[in-house]
Design an enzyme around this catalytic site. Structure first.
Site, PDB file in Angstrom:
ATOM      1  N   SER A  85       5.883  -1.141  -2.801  1.00  0.00           N
ATOM      2  CA  SER A  85       5.323  -0.006  -1.744  1.00  0.00           C
ATOM      3  C   SER A  85       6.536   0.573  -1.004  1.00  0.00           C
ATOM      4  O   SER A  85       6.627   1.652  -0.542  1.00  0.00           O
ATOM      5  CB  SER A  85       4.187  -0.395  -0.828  1.00  0.00           C
ATOM      6  OG  SER A  85       4.468  -1.550  -0.289  1.00  0.00           O
TER       7      SER A  85
ATOM      8  N   HIS B 255       4.007   0.221   6.919  1.00  0.00           N
ATOM      9  CA  HIS B 255       4.939   0.657   6.008  1.00  0.00           C
ATOM     10  C   HIS B 255       5.855   1.537   6.874  1.00  0.00           C
ATOM     11  O   HIS B 255       5.355   2.342   7.994  1.00  0.00           O
ATOM     12  CB  HIS B 255       4.448   1.286   4.871  1.00  0.00           C
ATOM     13  CG  HIS B 255       3.720   0.440   3.810  1.00  0.00           C
ATOM     14  ND1 HIS B 255       2.532  -0.137   3.931  1.00  0.00           N
ATOM     15  CD2 HIS B 255       4.111  -0.146   2.883  1.00  0.00           C
ATOM     16  CE1 HIS B 255       2.193  -0.936   2.814  1.00  0.00           C
ATOM     17  NE2 HIS B 255       3.324  -0.890   2.346  1.00  0.00           N
TER      18      HIS B 255
END
Length: 314
Positions: free
Chosen positions: A22, A229
């Site tokens: 990711s 993230h």
């Protein structure tokens, strides 16, 4: 009208394959191509921006939730002797880092953050090196002429938690950051042994962690999968200037025109990735789970904690 630079024109069409998880696919940027999977490949990820700036022919195989076996079994088939550039970020999911962050987000009385961290660090020290060594060897065999850049992970925290609904202590954050350092050091060692270039984003992201004045890493977010993230600024201003010089030989300027080109390439990239969709669909994204009231009530009951009284002071 946007005119491609001479360097981009000279490199037009050179094959670039982006591998990984990711952090490579661009989760956190909130903009994803529609490729029939849950991989969350972003036109705002560093791979997309670099390929748009340089005119490379990108095959964007990175996928949210990917582990080393997913790269080995699904992603590296995109490599060939004609591949010129490869980037890869992998290992965090193998070590169960999302589960560790989930555990450490609980209040201290409800969690075993040190135990979760110890388990992840044990995996990173004892199992991950062999897995990475095997993977890197296969990348070298499939793409012997490629420039390969291995990309590490930033630290998530800088000593504070400003997000309502999570309970990271400074000690928890230090443990998580230490785990990121260990993961990076382990990855760097295996990358060097394979003859690859390793780039460490920790220094560049310093001052841009969760709750810093200018965040390049999302804190607790909605939708939840965006949490922890790198965001669009993190890919544009953090990863891209870090990755592009060793990969391409020059810094990549992420001008508005380059970003527009990357976004315009999204539909074509989506069509390319749909050819791999059947093999990607089994990969499940690793998603942070914030502490729910129901879970806290259950844990408080088990531990004899007056939850309402505790919440009133926290």
């Amino acid at each position: 009208m946007h005119i491609a630079s001479s360097s981009a024109s000279a490199a037009a069409g050179e094959p670039y394959v982006a591998l990984g998880d990711s952090y490579a696919s661009g989760v956190g940027t909130r903009s994803y191509i529609d490729d029939g999977t849950t991989c969350k490949r972003s036109p705002l990820a560093y791979a997309s921006l670099i390929s748009a700036a340089k005119g490379y022919s990108l095959n964007f195989r990175a996928c949210s939730g990917a582990r080393v076996p997913d790269v080995t079994n699904n992603q590296i088939s995109a490599l060939s002797t004609s591949t010129k550039f490869v980037t890869i970020s992998i290992g965090g999911n193998d070590a169960g880092f999302v589960d560790v962050v989930t555990e450490c987000a609980l209040p201290a009385w409800a969690s075993d953050c040190p135990g979760a961290v110890a388990g992840a660090q044990n995996y990173i020290r004892n199992t991950l090196p062999g897995s990475l060594g095997n993977l890197y060897s296969q990348i070298s065999s499939r793409a012997p002429g490629a420039k390969v850049v291995v990309v590490g992970y930033p630290k998530l925290f800088m000593g504070e938690d400003c997000n309502a609904g999570t309970y990271f202590s400074p000690e928890d954050e230090a443990l998580l950051n230490d785990t990121a350092v260990l993961l990076n050091d382990t990855t760097a060692s295996r990358a060097s042994a394979a003859g690859f270039t390793y780039v460490n984003p920790i220094s560049r992201f310093t001052g841009h962690a969760v709750c810093d004045d200018v965040e390049w890493v999302n804190g607790l977010s909605s939708p939840i999968e965006e949490s922890y993230h790198a965001n669009a600024a993190g890919h544009r201003d953090g990863f891209t200037p870090l990755v592009s010089p060793p990969l391409t030989g020059a810094a990549t300027a992420t001008s508005p025109a380059v970003i527009a080109d990357a976004e315009a390439a999204g539909p074509a990239q989506a069509a390319k990735q749909r050819t791999y969709a059947a093999r990607d669909r089994h990969i499940e994204p690793e998603v942070f789970q914030p502490p729910s009231r129901e879970l806290l009530e259950k844990l408080a009951d088990e531990r004899g904690v007056d939850l309402d009284a505790w919440l009133a002071t926290h």
